[in-house]
Design an enzyme around this catalytic site. Structure first.
Site, PDB file in Angstrom:
ATOM      1  N   GLU A 180      69.546  34.422  54.914  1.00 41.86           N
ATOM      2  CA  GLU A 180      68.463  33.619  54.333  1.00 41.86           C
ATOM      3  C   GLU A 180      67.329  34.494  53.795  1.00 41.86           C
ATOM      4  O   GLU A 180      66.814  34.244  52.718  1.00 41.86           O
ATOM      5  CB  GLU A 180      67.913  32.620  55.358  1.00 41.86           C
ATOM      6  CG  GLU A 180      68.821  31.443  55.631  1.00 41.86           C
ATOM      7  CD  GLU A 180      68.928  30.454  54.471  1.00 41.86           C
ATOM      8  OE1 GLU A 180      68.148  30.533  53.505  1.00 41.86           O
ATOM      9  OE2 GLU A 180      69.812  29.581  54.540  1.00 41.86           O
ATOM     10  N   ASP A 215      61.335  27.476  49.665  1.00 41.07           N
ATOM     11  CA  ASP A 215      61.739  27.932  50.994  1.00 41.07           C
ATOM     12  C   ASP A 215      60.841  29.089  51.420  1.00 41.07           C
ATOM     13  O   ASP A 215      60.525  29.966  50.619  1.00 41.07           O
ATOM     14  CB  ASP A 215      63.190  28.409  50.982  1.00 41.07           C
ATOM     15  CG  ASP A 215      64.163  27.307  50.605  1.00 41.07           C
ATOM     16  OD1 ASP A 215      63.889  26.141  50.917  1.00 41.07           O
ATOM     17  OD2 ASP A 215      65.194  27.627  49.994  1.00 41.07           O
TER      18      ASP A 215
END
Length: 148
Positions: free
Chosen positions: A54, A72
């Site tokens: 991620e 994000d």
């Protein structure tokens, strides 16, 4: 003398905004102390693998290009549509926090929110990187060299 003081102050200010990039073992140790090993059935290796894919272990990772207009944030790439509030879009804000808090070196609030994410029915499948790179795979390499 005055210019030295100004340069010193600017250096301190800039250092405060540098990213913390964890090593695998450093992150694993931190997550373990925060009760993440086995949390909702997910191993420490699951969390470390997910964080690698991620954010590459970078606390200041930011992705502002989601198809739905959300962004994000941080180590776990927590989505502003569901988990935190930013000034650009409406949010469910299930973690009751400003997204910018996920961009600092203190990952305690990131961990609290990640725990909230996995309590949802999707669990860690909320992270597509985990699904693609970690789910159902041998993750032993993520902790092999760590002294936990």
């Amino acid at each position: 003398m005055r210019s030295i003081l100004i340069i010193t102050l600017l250096s301190c200010f800039c250092a405060a905004y540098e990213a913390k990039i964890f090593s695998k073992c450093e992150l694993a140790h931190k997550l373990k102390t925060k009760g993440m090993d086995g949390y909702h059935g997910y191993s420490l290796a699951d969390w470390v693998c997910m964080a690698q894919y991620e954010s590459n272990f970078n606390t200041r990772a930011f992705n502002g290009k989601n198809a739905n207009g959300s962004s994000d944030y941080g180590l776990f790439q927590l989505d502003s549509k569901w988990w935190c509030k930013n000034s650009h879009h409406s949010s469910a804000n299930a973690c009751n926090i400003m997204c910018s808090k996920f961009l600092d070196d203190n990952i305690n609030d990131d961990i609290v929110c990640a725990k909230r994410v996995v309590r949802d029915p999707k669990g860690m499948s909320a992270w597509m990187a985990w699904v693609k790179h970690c789910k159902g795979k041998d993750l032993s390499k993520y902790l092999a060299s760590c002294k936990l």
